[in-house]
Design a protein around this motif. Structure first.
Motif, mmCIF file in Angstrom:
data_model
loop_
_atom_site.group_PDB
_atom_site.id
_atom_site.type_symbol
_atom_site.label_atom_id
_atom_site.label_comp_id
_atom_site.label_asym_id
_atom_site.label_seq_id
_atom_site.Cartn_x
_atom_site.Cartn_y
_atom_site.Cartn_z
ATOM 1 N N ILE A 17 -7.528 4.062 10.776
ATOM 2 C CA ILE A 17 -6.820 5.323 10.532
ATOM 3 C C ILE A 17 -7.813 6.484 10.537
ATOM 4 O O ILE A 17 -8.805 6.455 9.813
ATOM 5 C CB ILE A 17 -6.029 5.279 9.200
ATOM 6 N N VAL A 68 -7.537 -2.144 6.421
ATOM 7 C CA VAL A 68 -7.659 -0.746 6.814
ATOM 8 C C VAL A 68 -9.115 -0.336 6.982
ATOM 9 O O VAL A 68 -9.937 -0.571 6.096
ATOM 10 C CB VAL A 68 -7.026 0.184 5.745
ATOM 11 N N PRO A 106 -4.159 5.955 4.237
ATOM 12 C CA PRO A 106 -4.835 4.696 3.910
ATOM 13 C C PRO A 106 -4.083 3.919 2.827
ATOM 14 O O PRO A 106 -3.980 2.684 2.901
ATOM 15 C CB PRO A 106 -6.223 5.156 3.421
ATOM 16 N N SER A 136 -11.107 3.190 7.654
ATOM 17 C CA SER A 136 -10.853 4.635 7.674
ATOM 18 C C SER A 136 -11.939 5.371 8.427
ATOM 19 O O SER A 136 -13.117 5.089 8.260
ATOM 20 C CB SER A 136 -10.823 5.189 6.249
ATOM 21 N N LEU A 157 -1.036 2.138 4.371
ATOM 22 C CA LEU A 157 -1.419 0.960 5.156
ATOM 23 C C LEU A 157 -1.805 -0.198 4.241
ATOM 24 O O LEU A 157 -1.455 -1.352 4.500
ATOM 25 C CB LEU A 157 -2.567 1.326 6.105
ATOM 26 N N THR A 158 -2.524 0.126 3.175
ATOM 27 C CA THR A 158 -2.908 -0.913 2.215
ATOM 28 C C THR A 158 -1.663 -1.542 1.605
ATOM 29 O O THR A 158 -1.551 -2.768 1.479
ATOM 30 C CB THR A 158 -3.815 -0.312 1.117
ATOM 31 N N CYS A 174 -2.048 -4.158 5.403
ATOM 32 C CA CYS A 174 -2.965 -4.050 6.547
ATOM 33 C C CYS A 174 -4.406 -4.106 6.061
ATOM 34 O O CYS A 174 -4.704 -3.712 4.937
ATOM 35 C CB CYS A 174 -2.756 -2.725 7.289
#
Ligand code: MG
Length: 452
Positions: free
Chosen positions: A182, A204, A194, A206, A197-198, A202
């Motif tokens: 991301i 992740v 973020p 960044s 997504l967490t 996922c």
């Protein structure tokens, strides 16, 4: 979009609020004056305020807040959150909102955009009413005992993420264990995307996810030329999805698992293809690629075309009770969620589609109809629009035309749209065909006609 003290053509709000440079257009007195005009205009006792990460956000936000409080209204400061997170707050509380952002503009700019109490971007006639209050200085002025106060609520980012998770099949997404990179471009979604997504299980990674109002890492406009770093990381083949936002994160663009940039019209087409049900109504502006028309035809959807601009698309969606809509620049509007572009929602839905189909993004995009949409702009050099329009009409007299917004001309190989910009002395030219060579030739033909 310049400040004028007299004359009829007073116009501060452009297509996305007021934009300017702090201490130039956006002086302290200007911002507090606009705040006082907003406080005088808006209904309700509390007005919500949010901002992106821009360096001048505290300055502009404080001045606007002081202006609002001078009218006797309270301000609830939601801090740095994406624009759609403020819009969700307004929709859920019925409060009027103000967001301090210049979206994808360079870091020296900032802006003031109003959000109506239903969460949609303010209608232009209401913006004109605020301008009128500003220029006439007819502000509500509170007695000292009734001056507003400043409240703080820094939980809206979390509520926003919670809402997004509730609107997708989170368990199915989590079961896929997607690896996602991301790139929030140091902008307003630095914390929310973020976190989203967490929450969706996922892994992740960044990029540029530290808040930095000078946008030192990359330009805030998520175009391929500004996303070299993200595309490079994606080319490693170790990740399923790359995501990038603009400065205020109402938009999201995607990089597939092979490192290819996915054009915004493809994202919108994917969402329509995999989310719309037969008979649903879809809304896009006339500038949208024919890919949308074809997907809608295949699925027997009602397609409504509007003038260009996300607020117009959103309002039309409400009027027509449309479920999905959006623009070709990565702005997707999902009516089940809220009637505005929402970058976080778009991320959640793309993951939902990948989880549901079990297909990688490059395959999903490869299954879409193929069209080429080219965009260029030309300086008008003072030439009025009606002259430009006549040049185009006279050059292609036999072609069918549509004048919903600007001038759309239909050729055998596709169409060209020529429309004057609302904010700059330029004319934008869009060309849409099936074939890349045809697109380039048609663009040349149209540009040539306009230069006579
Ligand atoms: Mg934006």
């Amino acid at each position: 979009m310049s400040e004028r003290k007299s004359g009829e053509s007073r116009k501060l709000f452009g297509t996305n609020g007021i934009r300017g440079i702090p201490n130039e257009l956006l002086t302290f007195s200007f911002c507090s004056g606009i705040g006082a005009a907003i406080g005088s205009f808006a209904k309700g006792e509390i007005i919500a305020l949010a901002r992106d990460t821009r360096r001048s956000g505290d300055f502009v936000g404080s001045a606007v807040s002081a202006g609002i409080m001078s009218t006797g209204k309270n301000v609830v400061d939601l801090g740095v959150i994406p624009t759609p997170a403020l819009q969700l707050y307004c929709k859920n509380t019925g409060r009027f909102g103000v967001v301090i952002t210049a979206s994808h503009n360079p870091p020296q700019f900032n802006g003031i955009k109003c959000i109506d109490s239903d969460g949609t971007e303010l209608r232009s006639e209401d913006e004109a009413a605020i301008e009128q209050l500003y220029f006439s200085s007819t502000f509500r002025k509170s007695e000292w005992t009734g001056i507003g106060t400043l409240l703080r609520d820094h939980n809206q980012g979390e509520r926003y993420v919670e809402n997004l998770v509730s609107l997708v099949d989170a368990d199915r997404i989590r079961s896929r264990h997607f690896k996602v990179v991301i790139d929030t471009g140091n902008g307003a979604a630095y914390s929310t995307s973020p976190a989203l997504l967490t929450r969706l299980g996922c892994r992740v990674v960044s990029l540029n996810s530290n808040p930095d109002g000078l946008f030192t890492s990359r330009n805030a406009e998520p175009r391929p030329e500004n996303l070299a770093e993200l595309m490079q990381v994606m080319k490693s083949g170790r990740f399923d999805l790359g995501v990038a936002h603009d400065g205020d994160a109402d938009r999201a663009v995607f990089i597939d698992e092979k490192g290819n940039f996915v054009e915004g019209e493809n994202t919108l087409a994917l969402v329509i293809k995999h989310m719309a049900g037969s008979g649903d109504t879809i809304v896009t502006p006339v500038s949208s690629s024919d890919i949308i028309d074809e997907v809608c035809r295949e699925k027997s959807l009602n397609l409504v075309k509007t003038r260009v601009g996300a607020p117009i698309v959103a309002r039309t969606m409400i009027e027509r009770q449309a479920r999905l809509g959006g623009e070709e620049n990565g702005g997707v509007i999902i009516g089940d969620n809220q009637y505005c572009r929402d970058g976080g929602m778009t991320v959640a839905k793309i993951l939902d589609i990948m989880a549901k189909t079990g297909k990688p993004l490059s395959t999903l995009v490869g299954e879409l109809p193929r069209y080429v949409l080219l965009k260029k702009s030309i300086e008008t050099e003072g030439k009025p629009w009606n002259k430009m329009r006549k040049l185009a009409v006279d050059s292609f007299p036999a072609c069918r035309r549509d004048e919903t917004d600007g001038l759309k001309i239909f050729f055998d190989e596709g169409w060209a749209l020529i429309r004057p910009s609302g904010t700059e002395p330029i004319v934008r030219v869009y060309v849409n065909t099936r074939d890349e060579g045809d697109a380039r030739r048609l663009m040349e033909k149209v540009m040539g006609a306009l230069k006579h």
